[in-house]
Structures are given as structure tokens and as C-alpha cells.
Design an enzyme around this catalytic site. Structure first.
Site, short mmCIF file in Angstrom:
data_model
loop_
_atom_site.label_atom_id
_atom_site.label_comp_id
_atom_site.label_asym_id
_atom_site.label_seq_id
_atom_site.Cartn_x
_atom_site.Cartn_y
_atom_site.Cartn_z
CB SER A 133 -0.86 -0.01 1.27
OG SER A 133 -1.61 1.19 1.39
CE1 TYR A 146 -3.98 -1.80 5.69
CE2 TYR A 146 -3.49 0.42 4.91
CZ TYR A 146 -3.81 -0.90 4.65
OH TYR A 146 -3.94 -1.33 3.35
N1 LIG Z 1 -8.71 -0.92 -0.91
C1 LIG Z 1 -7.69 -0.09 -0.76
O1 LIG Z 1 -7.84 1.15 -0.69
C2 LIG Z 1 -6.29 -0.65 -0.71
C3 LIG Z 1 -5.23 0.20 -1.00
C4 LIG Z 1 -3.93 -0.28 -0.93
C5 LIG Z 1 -3.70 -1.60 -0.57
N2 LIG Z 1 -4.76 -2.40 -0.28
C6 LIG Z 1 -4.47 -3.79 0.10
O2 LIG Z 1 -5.03 -4.64 -0.86
C7 LIG Z 1 -5.33 -5.90 -0.25
C8 LIG Z 1 -6.74 -6.31 -0.62
O3 LIG Z 1 -7.63 -5.33 -0.14
P1 LIG Z 1 -9.10 -5.13 -0.74
O4 LIG Z 1 -9.31 -3.66 -0.78
O5 LIG Z 1 -9.31 -5.94 -1.94
O6 LIG Z 1 -9.95 -5.71 0.50
P2 LIG Z 1 -11.35 -6.53 0.56
O7 LIG Z 1 -12.21 -6.19 -0.58
O8 LIG Z 1 -11.85 -6.33 1.95
O9 LIG Z 1 -10.86 -8.04 0.40
C9 LIG Z 1 -10.03 -8.61 1.38
C10 LIG Z 1 -9.75 -10.06 1.02
O10 LIG Z 1 -8.89 -10.60 2.04
C11 LIG Z 1 -9.47 -11.83 2.49
N3 LIG Z 1 -9.13 -12.04 3.88
C12 LIG Z 1 -9.33 -11.20 4.92
N4 LIG Z 1 -8.90 -11.77 6.06
C13 LIG Z 1 -8.43 -13.00 5.71
C14 LIG Z 1 -7.88 -14.07 6.44
N5 LIG Z 1 -7.72 -14.03 7.77
N6 LIG Z 1 -7.49 -15.18 5.76
C15 LIG Z 1 -7.67 -15.27 4.41
N7 LIG Z 1 -8.19 -14.30 3.68
C16 LIG Z 1 -8.57 -13.18 4.34
C17 LIG Z 1 -10.97 -11.68 2.26
O11 LIG Z 1 -11.58 -12.94 2.03
P3 LIG Z 1 -12.46 -13.73 3.11
O12 LIG Z 1 -13.21 -12.71 3.92
O13 LIG Z 1 -13.32 -14.61 2.26
O14 LIG Z 1 -11.47 -14.50 3.89
C18 LIG Z 1 -11.00 -10.90 0.94
O15 LIG Z 1 -10.91 -11.77 -0.16
C19 LIG Z 1 -5.09 -5.71 1.26
O16 LIG Z 1 -3.85 -6.25 1.62
C20 LIG Z 1 -5.08 -4.21 1.42
O17 LIG Z 1 -4.29 -3.81 2.52
C21 LIG Z 1 -6.06 -1.97 -0.35
#
Ligand SMILES: NC(=O)c1ccc[n+]([C@@H]2O[C@H](COP(=O)([O-])OP(=O)(O)OC[C@H]3O[C@@H](n4cnc5c(N)ncnc54)[C@H](OP(=O)(O)O)[C@@H]3O)[C@@H](O)[C@H]2O)c1
Length: 235
Positions: A133, A146
Site C-alpha cells: 500500500s 495499518y
Molecule cells: N482498498 C484499498 O484502498 C487498498 C489500497 C492499498 C492496498 N490495499 C491492500 O489490498 C489488499 C486487498 O484489499 P481489498 O481492498 O481488496 O480488500 P477486501 O475487498 O476487503 O478483500 C479482502 C480479502 O482478504 C481476504 N481475507 C481477509 N482476512 C483473511 C484471512 N484471515 N485469511 C484469508 N483471507 C482473508 C478476504 O476474504 P475472506 O473474507 O473470504 O477470507 C477478501 O478476499 C489488502 O492487503 C489491502 O491492505 C487496499
């Protein structure tokens, strides 16, 4: 050049958001994809295999990686993506949220590498990609824990690059700014917050991942940082 025919990808957090977009994009480029999450969705991908795993549990990840490797024939690309976030003043952060961020983002990333690296080391064209991130590159207000977890991911992947480059494994940190997913709303945020305006789409991140893993093997991309135009330029 952009074909992933014959390669197998293992993506954590593939059930929704960025991970789902990455999984679909790698599959449409020809990869067979292991979709790891607690819900273990198949996402209707041709050649996709959904595996249930909780990244906080090293054994669960070992089992998921082994199942994907067995069913799809090894692992060539590991995408460390599963993550959680909670925001707000440092002292107001409930301990359960603090611990979940460390367990999922920090330990989960380490466990994912441990579970997949033996397979990557056997691949003729291995890539390790961490979805870190902007919060792993600069301190952001109201995101102290975070940020700490994302700095840890960036450090892990950057350090592994030293260890693994000579063994042929390319290690890349992908560092997006805000992306419109369930996660972006996050705990401690409300819909009117300026951080949520004009965010990127999960597909924008997936396109970057595809670019990274389809570079000629003569070079590697260490880090990609990108932000919505609505986000500031400082830092
Ligand atoms: N959205 C943003 O603004 C942003 C920006 C920069 C970086 N990121 C990073 O991108 C990544 C994905 O984020 P996203 O925005 O796509 O989030 P999201 O839509 O909330 O999806 C999160 C994913 O992680 C899985 N997950 C959560 N806890 C887990 C666990 N204990 N074991 C296995 N799987 C788990 C969830 O699946 P289940 O619930 O089915 O397990 C889901 O598939 C993260 O690392 C986040 O920090 C996000």
C-alpha cells in the site's frame, strides 16, 4: 509477451476486491489460479481452484498451497494480497482490530511466503508479488497500526529480493493508494471522508500485477507506487 499460459498463480484474499480482480486478470491471460480465502470461492474461473484458508494460520496456508500445487501443477506466481484495515486515533483502536491487522497483514504475509516459496523455487519463472500500500511507503494520519503492518510487508518483500534474486524469484511490492473496495470503507471511516473520493478500481491494481509478472525475465520491478489523482503528492 502477456501470456501466462502454463503458469500457476496462488492469490490470497481472492474472494473479492483486489484479489478477485487479480485472479480474474491472471486467469484471462492464461494462468491457472488458486483462489485462497476464508470463503474459498471459485469465482467461476476457467481452471480456477478455490481453497479455504485463514492466512493467520500457517498450517492452513501450507495446506492451501499444497492443494493448489497438487491440483494445478506447482506454483509459479504467489500474490500476497489478503489484508484488513482499521482507522482512527491510535489510542482509540480496539485491541482486537490492532491484533487482527498484525495477524493478517504481517504474519499472514510471512506465512504466505513460507507456504509458497518451496514451489516458487521449483518454478522456471517464479514471481512473488505483495499487494502492500501507499501506507507501506509513508506514514498516514489515523492509520498508525495499518501503516506499521504495511511497512512490514514492504520490508519483507524488499529484503526477500536480496535473498531470492539469484535463485530466480522476482520480488515486487505493489503499493496502491485508495481503491474502491469493501476494505476502503474500513473500520473507523464514514462515507463522507475525503479519502474515499475518486478512488481507483480493483482492475487498476490487477493491470499492474499483470504487467509486473509478464516482464521479460531479464529484469524485475521492485516496487510500483500509484495513487488516484485525487490523492496528494506529498510523501
Ligand atoms: N482498498 C484499498 O484502498 C487498498 C489500497 C492499498 C492496498 N490495499 C491492500 O489490498 C489488499 C486487498 O484489499 P481489498 O481492498 O481488496 O480488500 P477486501 O475487498 O476487503 O478483500 C479482502 C480479502 O482478504 C481476504 N481475507 C481477509 N482476512 C483473511 C484471512 N484471515 N485469511 C484469508 N483471507 C482473508 C478476504 O476474504 P475472506 O473474507 O473470504 O477470507 C477478501 O478476499 C489488502 O492487503 C489491502 O491492505 C487496499
Amino acid at each position: 509477451m502477456n501470456s501466462l499460459e502454463g503458469r500457476v498463480a496462488f492469490v490470497t484474499g481472492a474472494s473479492r476486491g483486489i484479489g478477485a480482480a487479480v485472479a480474474r486478470t491472471l486467469a484471462s491471460a492464461g494462468a491457472r489460479v488458486g483462489l485462497a480465502s476464508r470463503s474459498g470461492d471459485e469465482l467461476d474461473l476457467d481452471g480456477g481452484v478455490g481453497v479455504r484458508c485463514d492466512v493467520r494460520d500457517a498450517d492452513s496456508l501450507e495446506g492451501a498451497a499444497a492443494e493448489v500445487a497438487e491440483r494445478l501443477g506447482g506454483i509459479d506466481i504467489a500474490v500476497v494480497n489478503a489484508g484488513v484495515g482499521a482507522y482512527g486515533p491510535f489510542l482509540d483502536l480496539p485491541f482486537e482490530h490492532l491484533e487482527e491487522m498484525i495477524d493478517v497483514n504481517v504474519k499472514g504475509a510471512i506465512y504466505t511466503v513460507r507456504a509458497t516459496l518451496p514451489y516458487l523455487l521449483e518454478s522456471p519463472a517464479p514471481d512473488l508479488v505483495t499487494i502492500a500500500s501507499e501506507a507501506g511507503r509513508r506514514g498516514l494520519p489515523l492509520e498508525a497500526v495499518y501503516c506499521a503492518s504495511k511497512f512490514a510487508q514492504v520490508g519483507l518483500t524488499a529484503a526477500l529480493d536480496h535473498e531470492l534474486r539469484e535463485r530466480g524469484v522476482r520480488c515486487t511490492n505493489v503499493c496502491p493508494g485508495g481503491v474502491a473496495t469493501d476494505f476502503a470503507m474500513g473500520r473507523g471511516r464514514t462515507p463522507d471522508m475525503p479519502q474515499l473520493a475518486g478512488m481507483m478500481e480493483p482492475q487498476d491494481v490487477a493491470d499492474v500485477v499483470l504487467f509486473v509478472v509478464t516482464r521479460p525475465r531479464t529484469h524485475r520491478i521492485l516496487e510500483v507506487a500509484f495513487r488516484p489523482v485525487t490523492e496528494s503528492s506529498w510523501g
